[in-house]
Design an enzyme around this catalytic site. Structure first.
Site, short mmCIF file in Angstrom:
data_model
loop_
_atom_site.label_atom_id
_atom_site.label_comp_id
_atom_site.label_asym_id
_atom_site.label_seq_id
_atom_site.Cartn_x
_atom_site.Cartn_y
_atom_site.Cartn_z
N THR A 1 0.85 -1.20 0.00
CA THR A 1 0.00 0.00 0.00
C THR A 1 0.88 1.25 0.00
OG1 THR A 1 -1.65 -1.23 1.23
CG2 THR A 1 -1.67 1.16 1.52
N GLY B 1 -4.55 -5.55 6.62
CA GLY B 1 -5.71 -4.68 6.76
C GLY B 1 -6.72 -5.17 7.77
N ARG C 1 -13.75 -7.78 -1.07
CA ARG C 1 -13.00 -7.55 0.16
C ARG C 1 -12.53 -6.09 0.22
NH1 ARG C 1 -7.49 -5.86 1.56
NH2 ARG C 1 -7.01 -6.73 3.60
N VAL C 2 -12.74 -5.47 1.34
CA VAL C 2 -12.25 -4.12 1.58
C VAL C 2 -11.25 -4.18 2.73
CG1 VAL C 2 -12.90 -1.76 2.27
CG2 VAL C 2 -14.45 -3.11 0.83
N THR D 1 -0.06 0.73 6.59
CA THR D 1 0.19 -0.27 5.55
C THR D 1 0.44 -1.62 6.21
OG1 THR D 1 1.85 -1.06 3.97
CG2 THR D 1 2.57 0.66 5.48
N1 GLY Z 1 -3.37 -2.60 4.10
C1 GLY Z 1 -3.96 -2.84 2.85
C2 GLY Z 1 -4.95 -3.90 2.85
O1 GLY Z 1 -4.94 -4.77 3.72
O2 GLY Z 1 -5.78 -3.89 1.99
#
Ligand code: GLY
Length: 313
Positions: A186, A240, A214-215, A237
């Site tokens: 990221t 997530g 997926r978010v 980063t």
């Molecule tokens: N940190 C980015 C994600 O997990 O989508």
């Protein structure tokens, strides 16, 4: 276009934490190119990409511009650089599509804009900024985000954004039956401007072979992105799902505001200790003290303020 190879985010135990803190600066921009394990041979290119991005943000600040515009300028440079997992060069989901997340937040009035599961558009952060400026809903997702972007005059980008590494990386992840992180990771930026306002922006392709829909943490305020002039700004980063569970970005700026100057190290230590998860975070305090921490092997970064510039991995 080529890009770096994928690295499983959960392949390793947390590394010893690296923590850096820079002196207070009237205006400053700090960027990251993702936490992970960039191969030795690519590290200089990742650091140089981050420094270029930090300079793009610093140029805005030198001209008296807003922290909000500085973080967007920096993230656009990284989205356009195929080395990084955002915009061009982003990883693919399980269906082989780009599904992009991005957020921006302005610390002055707590205005924010975000997109999630956005299909191929060159600069998701520009669309997130437009969402912020419109002043309505904060987070648009999937088809709604696409329709909004087109209505606002953004051109869909198509396959030109998929790098030569993205498809083999997806095939590799499918062979292993895994959802993989990305060496470049990221991207994100935090900044403080000369008027004392702070802002944060973050953009990502997420994880290779992630589930459709997926978010990650990036567009979730308080998880991957946060800014408040009273507290500071954060861009994260890494894993997530872990960042969402811990609301890591908000926790970090709360710790900063409580006077804990090593807040970045503190929250990354908690990330590893509580969930065994990997990642990194950038912070800038209301006084312009930039800092970062990571518990991964690398996190490329660049920081630029009046009279100083530093980059590395
Ligand atoms: N940190 C980015 C994600 O997990 O989508």
């Amino acid at each position: 276009m080529s890009s770096s190879s994928s690295i499983p985010v959960r392949a390793a135990l947390p590394e010893p934490i690296r923590f850096e803190r820079f002196p207070a600066s009237e205006h400053v921009v700090l960027v990251h190119g993702g936490a992970g394990a960039v191969p030795e041979a690519s590290r200089a290119a990742h650091a140089a990409g981050c420094l270029r991005a930090a300079h793009a943000g610093a140029e805005v600040l030198r001209a008296g511009g807003r922290a909000l515009d500085a973080v967007c300028a920096a993230v656009i440079v990284l989205e356009d650089d195929p080395l990084f997992n955002a915009g061009t060069g982003a990883c693919l989901d399980e269906s082989g599509a780009l599904s992009l997340d991005a957020a921006v937040m302005d610390g002055q009035r707590l205005d924010a804009g975000a997109v999630a599961c956005l299909p191929a558009f060159a600069n998701p952060v520009r669309i997130a900024l437009r969402v912020l400026e419109a002043g309505g809903p904060i987070l648009l997702s999937g088809e709604g985000a696409r329709v909004y972007a087109v209505a606002q005059g953004f051109a869909p980008a198509g396959d030109a954004m998929v790098t030569s590494a993205a498809r083999p990386n997806l095939a590799d992840a499918k062979t292993r039956g895994a959802t993989l992180g990305w060496a470049g990771g990221t991207v994100g930026a935090v900044a403080r401007d000369a008027r004392g306002h702070v802002a944060a922006a973050t953009s990502t392709g997420g994880k290779t072979n992630k589930k459709i829909g997926r978010v990650g943490d990036t567009p979730i305020l308080g998880a991957g992105t946060y800014a408040d002039d009273a507290l500071g700004a954060a861009s994260a980063t890494g894993d997530g799902e872990a960042f969402m569970r811990l609301l890591l970005s908000k926790s970090a700026v709360d710790a900063l505001a409580a006077g804990r100057a090593d807040a970045a190290r503190e929250v990354i230590a908690h990330l590893g200790a509580r969930l065994g998860a990997l990642g990194g975070i950038l912070l800038v305090s209301p006084r312009g003290e930039a800092s970062f921490a990571r518990n991964t092997e690398t996190m490329s970064y660049g920081v630029v303020g009046p009279g100083f510039e530093v980059c590395g991995t």
